[in-house]
Design a protein around this motif. Structure first.
Motif, PDB file in Angstrom:
ATOM      1  N   SER A  13      60.030 116.079  24.428  1.00 54.09           N
ATOM      2  CA  SER A  13      59.289 114.921  24.390  1.00 54.09           C
ATOM      3  C   SER A  13      57.934 115.036  23.880  1.00 54.09           C
ATOM      4  O   SER A  13      57.617 114.261  23.109  1.00 54.09           O
ATOM      5  CB  SER A  13      59.290 114.318  25.697  1.00 54.09           C
ATOM      6  OG  SER A  13      58.709 115.136  26.530  1.00 54.09           O
ATOM      7  N   THR A  17      56.443 113.641  20.265  1.00 55.31           N
ATOM      8  CA  THR A  17      55.108 112.885  20.444  1.00 55.31           C
ATOM      9  C   THR A  17      54.210 113.424  19.393  1.00 55.31           C
ATOM     10  O   THR A  17      53.589 112.699  18.395  1.00 55.31           O
ATOM     11  CB  THR A  17      54.584 112.739  21.665  1.00 55.31           C
ATOM     12  OG1 THR A  17      55.595 112.202  22.546  1.00 55.31           O
ATOM     13  CG2 THR A  17      53.652 111.903  21.819  1.00 55.31           C
ATOM     14  N   LEU A  20      55.257 112.697  15.736  1.00 55.08           N
ATOM     15  CA  LEU A  20      55.137 111.330  15.357  1.00 55.08           C
ATOM     16  C   LEU A  20      53.702 111.005  15.247  1.00 55.08           C
ATOM     17  O   LEU A  20      53.481 110.368  14.096  1.00 55.08           O
ATOM     18  CB  LEU A  20      55.808 110.660  16.550  1.00 55.08           C
ATOM     19  CG  LEU A  20      55.851 108.963  16.271  1.00 55.08           C
ATOM     20  CD1 LEU A  20      56.627 108.601  15.046  1.00 55.08           C
ATOM     21  CD2 LEU A  20      56.229 108.203  17.483  1.00 55.08           C
ATOM     22  N   VAL A 273      54.364 102.341  19.376  1.00 56.72           N
ATOM     23  CA  VAL A 273      55.550 103.168  19.442  1.00 56.72           C
ATOM     24  C   VAL A 273      55.037 104.732  19.921  1.00 56.72           C
ATOM     25  O   VAL A 273      55.468 105.489  20.860  1.00 56.72           O
ATOM     26  CB  VAL A 273      56.639 103.192  18.514  1.00 56.72           C
ATOM     27  CG1 VAL A 273      57.622 104.485  18.845  1.00 56.72           C
ATOM     28  CG2 VAL A 273      57.053 101.975  18.456  1.00 56.72           C
ATOM     29  N   SER A 274      54.088 105.093  19.088  1.00 56.02           N
ATOM     30  CA  SER A 274      53.454 106.302  19.368  1.00 56.02           C
ATOM     31  C   SER A 274      52.633 106.539  20.935  1.00 56.02           C
ATOM     32  O   SER A 274      52.868 107.469  21.571  1.00 56.02           O
ATOM     33  CB  SER A 274      52.393 106.917  18.235  1.00 56.02           C
ATOM     34  OG  SER A 274      53.061 106.935  17.027  1.00 56.02           O
ATOM     35  N   CYS A 277      55.314 106.737  23.365  1.00 61.21           N
ATOM     36  CA  CYS A 277      55.912 108.366  23.452  1.00 61.21           C
ATOM     37  C   CYS A 277      54.791 108.959  24.194  1.00 61.21           C
ATOM     38  O   CYS A 277      55.503 110.015  24.907  1.00 61.21           O
ATOM     39  CB  CYS A 277      56.145 108.786  22.041  1.00 61.21           C
ATOM     40  SG  CYS A 277      57.433 107.744  21.208  1.00 61.21           S
ATOM     41  N   LEU A 280      55.246 108.301  27.824  1.00 58.32           N
ATOM     42  CA  LEU A 280      56.274 109.053  28.216  1.00 58.32           C
ATOM     43  C   LEU A 280      56.623 110.315  28.455  1.00 58.32           C
ATOM     44  O   LEU A 280      57.093 111.147  29.475  1.00 58.32           O
ATOM     45  CB  LEU A 280      57.714 108.333  27.646  1.00 58.32           C
ATOM     46  CG  LEU A 280      58.075 107.122  27.484  1.00 58.32           C
ATOM     47  CD1 LEU A 280      59.245 106.802  26.575  1.00 58.32           C
ATOM     48  CD2 LEU A 280      58.464 106.465  29.037  1.00 58.32           C
ATOM     49  N   ALA A 281      55.822 111.225  27.409  1.00 58.39           N
ATOM     50  CA  ALA A 281      55.809 112.626  27.528  1.00 58.39           C
ATOM     51  C   ALA A 281      54.978 112.950  28.605  1.00 58.39           C
ATOM     52  O   ALA A 281      55.122 113.980  29.334  1.00 58.39           O
ATOM     53  CB  ALA A 281      54.924 113.221  26.345  1.00 58.39           C
TER      54      ALA A 281
END
Length: 355
Positions: A13, A17, A20, A273-274, A277, A280-281
């Protein structure tokens, strides 16, 4: 097994990230640089009435189909304007293997790119001679001396901007003109870093020869690229020619900025979205650390249960970390970093709270 899987997911993840974010930054920077390099010193663009964005994109980026044509007399009028430094006519509408054939005066390249030497050959001077962009030459394997025939429009079956016929019989009669008009490659352009790398260039009058236009009053061009002497002069030219019913003059930078703004709106979604991410990471990393602390807490509790002191527990944990990292040159420093000491304190603190 659970810990190994969680570690792999965490590393994956974080890697995705970072990748991205890097791709997003490079893409955004690439769009801005391409927009700035895309039109060179030509602050004004003249063409037929219609979409300003379509006019600019087709003229400088060779994207989409060209609009209607404008009389050649407009170019003569522009060159007589005192506020015009340079003005170049452009004819377009045909293609070769999907790459646009663009008619431009050879001096356009020197005005926009300076004194760039060609990879091979020289610049075109006569009708039927052509130079190809570096990308076209590489993709199609073209060399100086090769010959080819153009085709209708940018793709098969598309409408040619110089096709003035209206019935099927005349359209079918016009196609052999393309088949019998032969181009000869006399030069290959160096990599320019613009859309001109993906085009074929020839003389402005190629379209008139292909379509059999001989009378001066019937000659038309697709667009005019204008380099004004000043911003004030650009405004005067724009206002003057926008009063005509058959021509529009647009600020090239404004039309390009409109396209970039549309791209930026899509970039904002990617940025969201980044950020998601990244969150979430971070959560995945926190869960991984929590799992490590929980597992270490069992070891700490067991050692405290058999009577080991807190100092012994801290030394034991760091010694274990030192052994696991013994294959690294910085293992000693890694074992005694403040982060590791903090983990040990967390273990002991959780054990104390459990008691």
């Amino acid at each position: 097994m659970h810990r190994k899987t969680l570690s792999i997911l965490t590393a994956l993840s974080i890697t995705l990230t970072i990748a991205l974010i890097i791709v997003l930054l490079q893409a955004s920077e690439g769009v801005e640089q391409s927009a700035q390099k895309g039109y060179g010193p030509f602050e004004l663009t003249l063409g037929s009435k219609g979409s300003q964005t379509q006019l600019v994109l087709n003229t400088y980026y060779h994207v989409g189909s060209p609009g209607s044509n404008i009389p050649l007399q407009v170019l003569h009028d522009l060159k007589n304007e005192q506020e015009v430094a340079k003005a170049f006519a452009m004819t377009a509408g045909d293609s070769y293997n999907g790459y646009p054939i663009v008619g431009l005066e050879p001096s356009y390249f020197f005005t926009r790119y300076g004194d760039h030497s060609l990879i091979a050959g020289g610049m075109y001077n006569k009708t039927g001679e052509a130079v190809v962009g570096s990308h076209v030459a590489n993709m199609l394997g073209l060399h100086v001396g090769d010959t080819f025939h153009g085709s209708h429009g940018l793709v098969h079956g598309s409408v040619d901007s110089f096709d003035t016929t209206s019935d099927n019989h005349e359209e079918q009669h016009d196609e052999p003109d393309h088949e019998h008009f032969e181009y000869q490659i006399v030069g290959i352009l160096p990599p320019l870093g613009t859309a001109d790398d993906r085009a074929v260039f020839t003389t402005v009058d190629y379209a008139w020869h292909v379509h059999g236009i001989t009378h001066d009053e019937d000659k038309q061009i697709t667009a005019i690229l204008v380099q004004p002497k000043s911003l004030l002069g650009a405004q005067m030219i724009k206002n003057k020619y926008n009063q005509r019913i058959d021509v529009q003059a647009v600020y090239t930078s404004k039309a390009v900025a409109d396209v970039v703004n549309v791209v930026d709106q899509g970039t904002e979604l990617v940025q969201f979205v980044s950020i998601l991410c990244v969150v979430l990471a971070a959560i995945s990393l926190l869960l991984s650390l929590t799992s490590v602390v929980t597992e270490r807490n069992k070891d700490v509790g067991l050692m405290r249960l058999i009577g080991k002191s807190r100092q012994y527990v801290m030394v034991r944990l760091n010694w274990r970390r030192l052994v696991l990292n013994s294959n690294r040159s910085d293992s000693w420093l890694a074992a005694w970093t403040p982060r590791h000491l903090l983990l040990c304190k967390l273990h002991i603190g959780m054990e104390r709270s459990a008691c």
